[in-house]
Design a protein around this motif. Sequence first.
Motif, PDB file in Angstrom:
ATOM      1  N   ALA A 138     -21.026  69.124 117.415  1.00 47.24           N
ATOM      2  CA  ALA A 138     -21.572  69.172 118.769  1.00 47.24           C
ATOM      3  C   ALA A 138     -20.585  69.918 119.649  1.00 47.24           C
ATOM      4  CB  ALA A 138     -21.800  67.756 119.306  1.00 47.24           C
ATOM      5  N   GLY A 139     -21.107  70.698 120.578  1.00 45.94           N
ATOM      6  CA  GLY A 139     -20.239  71.460 121.475  1.00 45.94           C
ATOM      7  C   GLY A 139     -20.998  72.616 122.076  1.00 45.94           C
ATOM      8  N   PRO A 140     -20.365  73.354 122.970  1.00 48.55           N
ATOM      9  CA  PRO A 140     -21.038  74.487 123.601  1.00 48.55           C
ATOM     10  C   PRO A 140     -21.295  75.619 122.624  1.00 48.55           C
ATOM     11  CG  PRO A 140     -18.721  74.400 124.231  1.00 48.55           C
ATOM     12  CD  PRO A 140     -18.995  73.148 123.485  1.00 48.55           C
ATOM     13  N   ALA A 141     -22.447  76.251 122.771  1.00 48.83           N
ATOM     14  CA  ALA A 141     -22.760  77.422 121.955  1.00 48.83           C
ATOM     15  C   ALA A 141     -21.960  78.610 122.469  1.00 48.83           C
ATOM     16  CB  ALA A 141     -24.251  77.731 122.014  1.00 48.83           C
ATOM     17  N   VAL A 142     -21.455  79.419 121.552  1.00 48.40           N
ATOM     18  CA  VAL A 142     -20.653  80.592 121.919  1.00 48.40           C
ATOM     19  C   VAL A 142     -21.191  81.824 121.198  1.00 48.40           C
ATOM     20  CG1 VAL A 142     -18.528  79.354 122.506  1.00 48.40           C
ATOM     21  CG2 VAL A 142     -18.973  79.978 120.127  1.00 48.40           C
ATOM     22  N   ARG A 143     -20.877  82.967 121.760  1.00 54.66           N
ATOM     23  CA  ARG A 143     -21.269  84.240 121.179  1.00 54.66           C
ATOM     24  C   ARG A 143     -20.015  84.945 120.680  1.00 54.66           C
ATOM     25  NH1 ARG A 143     -25.797  87.422 122.048  1.00 54.66           N
ATOM     26  NH2 ARG A 143     -26.449  85.959 123.668  1.00 54.66           N
ATOM     27  N   LEU A 144     -20.022  85.392 119.425  1.00 51.50           N
ATOM     28  CA  LEU A 144     -18.879  86.066 118.824  1.00 51.50           C
ATOM     29  C   LEU A 144     -19.262  87.495 118.475  1.00 51.50           C
ATOM     30  CD1 LEU A 144     -18.272  82.960 118.365  1.00 51.50           C
ATOM     31  CD2 LEU A 144     -17.015  83.648 116.339  1.00 51.50           C
ATOM     32  N   ALA A 145     -18.362  88.424 118.767  1.00 46.85           N
ATOM     33  CA  ALA A 145     -18.603  89.827 118.431  1.00 46.85           C
ATOM     34  C   ALA A 145     -17.299  90.472 118.006  1.00 46.85           C
ATOM     35  CB  ALA A 145     -19.200  90.574 119.620  1.00 46.85           C
ATOM     36  N   LEU A 146     -17.377  91.307 116.964  1.00 51.52           N
ATOM     37  CA  LEU A 146     -16.231  92.083 116.517  1.00 51.52           C
ATOM     38  C   LEU A 146     -16.257  93.408 117.275  1.00 51.52           C
ATOM     39  CD1 LEU A 146     -13.839  92.316 114.566  1.00 51.52           C
ATOM     40  CD2 LEU A 146     -15.408  93.314 112.892  1.00 51.52           C
TER      41      LEU A 146
ATOM     42  N   VAL B 248     -17.084 100.105 119.423  1.00 48.90           N
ATOM     43  CA  VAL B 248     -17.961  99.600 118.372  1.00 48.90           C
ATOM     44  C   VAL B 248     -18.063  98.093 118.556  1.00 48.90           C
ATOM     45  CG1 VAL B 248     -18.300  99.356 115.888  1.00 48.90           C
ATOM     46  CG2 VAL B 248     -17.237 101.424 116.798  1.00 48.90           C
ATOM     47  N   ARG B 249     -19.276  97.569 118.669  1.00 46.99           N
ATOM     48  CA  ARG B 249     -19.478  96.127 118.885  1.00 46.99           C
ATOM     49  C   ARG B 249     -20.464  95.601 117.848  1.00 46.99           C
ATOM     50  NH1 ARG B 249     -18.880  92.433 123.165  1.00 46.99           N
ATOM     51  NH2 ARG B 249     -17.767  94.084 124.274  1.00 46.99           N
ATOM     52  N   ILE B 250     -20.017  94.605 117.057  1.00 45.46           N
ATOM     53  CA  ILE B 250     -20.835  94.057 115.974  1.00 45.46           C
ATOM     54  C   ILE B 250     -20.949  92.546 116.157  1.00 45.46           C
ATOM     55  CG2 ILE B 250     -21.130  93.878 113.481  1.00 45.46           C
ATOM     56  CD1 ILE B 250     -19.042  96.154 113.258  1.00 45.46           C
ATOM     57  N   PRO B 251     -22.161  91.999 116.354  1.00 48.47           N
ATOM     58  CA  PRO B 251     -22.308  90.541 116.396  1.00 48.47           C
ATOM     59  C   PRO B 251     -21.738  89.913 115.125  1.00 48.47           C
ATOM     60  CG  PRO B 251     -24.332  91.614 117.112  1.00 48.47           C
ATOM     61  CD  PRO B 251     -23.446  92.694 116.556  1.00 48.47           C
ATOM     62  N   ALA B 252     -20.984  88.827 115.272  1.00 48.53           N
ATOM     63  CA  ALA B 252     -20.253  88.263 114.139  1.00 48.53           C
ATOM     64  C   ALA B 252     -21.161  87.858 112.991  1.00 48.53           C
ATOM     65  CB  ALA B 252     -19.435  87.064 114.609  1.00 48.53           C
ATOM     66  N   GLU B 253     -22.366  87.377 113.290  1.00 45.18           N
ATOM     67  CA  GLU B 253     -23.247  86.930 112.218  1.00 45.18           C
ATOM     68  C   GLU B 253     -23.682  88.089 111.321  1.00 45.18           C
ATOM     69  OE1 GLU B 253     -25.495  86.749 116.190  1.00 45.18           O
ATOM     70  OE2 GLU B 253     -23.501  86.239 115.389  1.00 45.18           O
TER      71      GLU B 253
ATOM     72  N   GLU C  84     -31.820  82.156 111.279  1.00 46.48           N
ATOM     73  CA  GLU C  84     -31.488  81.823 112.660  1.00 46.48           C
ATOM     74  C   GLU C  84     -30.447  80.700 112.717  1.00 46.48           C
ATOM     75  OE1 GLU C  84     -33.740  80.421 116.808  1.00 46.48           O
ATOM     76  OE2 GLU C  84     -34.879  80.780 114.954  1.00 46.48           O
ATOM     77  N   GLY C  85     -29.536  80.812 113.655  1.00 50.17           N
ATOM     78  CA  GLY C  85     -28.496  79.796 113.835  1.00 50.17           C
ATOM     79  C   GLY C  85     -27.681  80.122 115.065  1.00 50.17           C
ATOM     80  N   ARG C  86     -26.558  79.439 115.235  1.00 55.97           N
ATOM     81  CA  ARG C  86     -25.708  79.680 116.399  1.00 55.97           C
ATOM     82  C   ARG C  86     -24.275  79.290 116.070  1.00 55.97           C
ATOM     83  NH1 ARG C  86     -26.396  74.792 120.760  1.00 55.97           N
ATOM     84  NH2 ARG C  86     -26.258  73.043 119.300  1.00 55.97           N
ATOM     85  N   TRP C  87     -23.347  79.851 116.839  1.00 51.81           N
ATOM     86  CA  TRP C  87     -21.941  79.475 116.741  1.00 51.81           C
ATOM     87  C   TRP C  87     -21.674  78.347 117.741  1.00 51.81           C
ATOM     88  CZ3 TRP C  87     -19.319  81.441 112.781  1.00 51.81           C
ATOM     89  CH2 TRP C  87     -19.708  82.670 112.250  1.00 51.81           C
TER      90      TRP C  87
ATOM     91  N   VAL D 258     -10.782  93.489 117.598  1.00 50.80           N
ATOM     92  CA  VAL D 258     -10.660  92.290 118.414  1.00 50.80           C
ATOM     93  C   VAL D 258     -11.911  91.444 118.196  1.00 50.80           C
ATOM     94  CG1 VAL D 258     -10.626  91.378 120.771  1.00 50.80           C
ATOM     95  CG2 VAL D 258      -9.209  93.340 120.186  1.00 50.80           C
ATOM     96  N   LEU D 259     -11.738  90.123 118.015  1.00 48.88           N
ATOM     97  CA  LEU D 259     -12.885  89.217 117.977  1.00 48.88           C
ATOM     98  C   LEU D 259     -13.050  88.635 119.373  1.00 48.88           C
ATOM     99  CD1 LEU D 259     -15.087  87.894 116.224  1.00 48.88           C
ATOM    100  CD2 LEU D 259     -13.535  85.955 115.919  1.00 48.88           C
ATOM    101  N   GLU D 260     -14.180  88.906 119.977  1.00 49.28           N
ATOM    102  CA  GLU D 260     -14.449  88.462 121.351  1.00 49.28           C
ATOM    103  C   GLU D 260     -15.335  87.228 121.327  1.00 49.28           C
ATOM    104  OE1 GLU D 260     -15.559  91.327 124.737  1.00 49.28           O
ATOM    105  OE2 GLU D 260     -17.476  90.348 124.224  1.00 49.28           O
ATOM    106  N   ILE D 261     -14.913  86.182 122.030  1.00 53.27           N
ATOM    107  CA  ILE D 261     -15.677  84.933 122.110  1.00 53.27           C
ATOM    108  C   ILE D 261     -15.973  84.642 123.566  1.00 53.27           C
ATOM    109  CG2 ILE D 261     -15.736  82.472 121.567  1.00 53.27           C
ATOM    110  CD1 ILE D 261     -13.136  84.472 119.808  1.00 53.27           C
ATOM    111  N   ARG D 262     -17.258  84.401 123.858  1.00 49.11           N
ATOM    112  CA  ARG D 262     -17.679  84.059 125.216  1.00 49.11           C
ATOM    113  C   ARG D 262     -18.818  83.041 125.134  1.00 49.11           C
ATOM    114  NH1 ARG D 262     -19.157  88.610 128.586  1.00 49.11           N
ATOM    115  NH2 ARG D 262     -17.602  89.862 127.459  1.00 49.11           N
ATOM    116  N   PRO D 263     -19.091  82.331 126.219  1.00 51.14           N
ATOM    117  CA  PRO D 263     -20.209  81.368 126.177  1.00 51.14           C
ATOM    118  C   PRO D 263     -21.532  82.083 125.907  1.00 51.14           C
ATOM    119  CG  PRO D 263     -18.801  80.973 128.076  1.00 51.14           C
ATOM    120  CD  PRO D 263     -18.356  82.280 127.488  1.00 51.14           C
TER     121      PRO D 263
END
Length: 292
Positions: free
Chosen positions: A169-177, A187-192, A206-209, A276-281
Amino acid sequence: MAVAVKVILVMAAGLWVASAPAAGAPSAPARDAAAEAPRAAPSDAPKTSDTSDAPDVYRHLKPLLVEPDDLRPFTGAKPAPQPSGTAQADRPPAIAVDVAARTVRIPVRPTRARGVVEWLLAASGKHKALAVLVTDGSARDVADAFAKAGFDGGEHPAPVGDDAARGPAGPAVRLALVARSADGREVRIPAERLLAATSDGKPLAEGRWVYAGPATLDDGKVFLSGLSGSVATTNLRDTSAMIYWVPAQADADGIHYVKAFYARPGAVPAEASEWVLEIRPAEPSPAAKPGA
């Protein structure tokens, strides 16, 4: 650069009392010969379970290698004091934090791993064979960055039996390389997209971080995320990671069964650099229905 130190875990206690000579003890001539043999120079080193004259019951105990940072209490975003004269050249690239945007950017290196992987990101350069990305920074540095950016941890997953777990349980986050191409373009690539559901590259369902936060033990005195080096994982039975990939599909009780995930090395452009791995809400999304 952190230096590994040995922490000797003593797992048995008692007194070793010398007993009287028993049957089968050496004869007097044998004892005299042993007394005449040259003796080794005395040592000031403390005796451990590996010492030859330690009781057999202790011989199986081994020293545990622990990073010094993992033995300090986790203090959130408060920076750890650095000893005077610390060589900055030995420090890994700094993690960037945008407090206003609540964004963390972690310098990483693609491992180009193939086949089954367990980590999207591992810290301290660990698990290179089973991780898509590694960072030379420590898990504690990563956790401090998340705290500084205002991320609140939730709950870690709970293993169920041998092949399942209840999701975190926790906040969903968006990850991108994110990287720079040879011509300077971003160059931006969604982590999934760096992961696959099958060995032939089938995209993930389908899923979420989910950000669960760092794992500690004994009121924060032992930093478990640092011991494991686990930052972002696909393994819901890993209880020491900070971020988890949680598939939308689960059974009626919200339990997920273990699945294999595969690396997609072809998704990482070979000519790009400065990763760089970028993590944001993540934007709020409707909760997935159980079993959907």
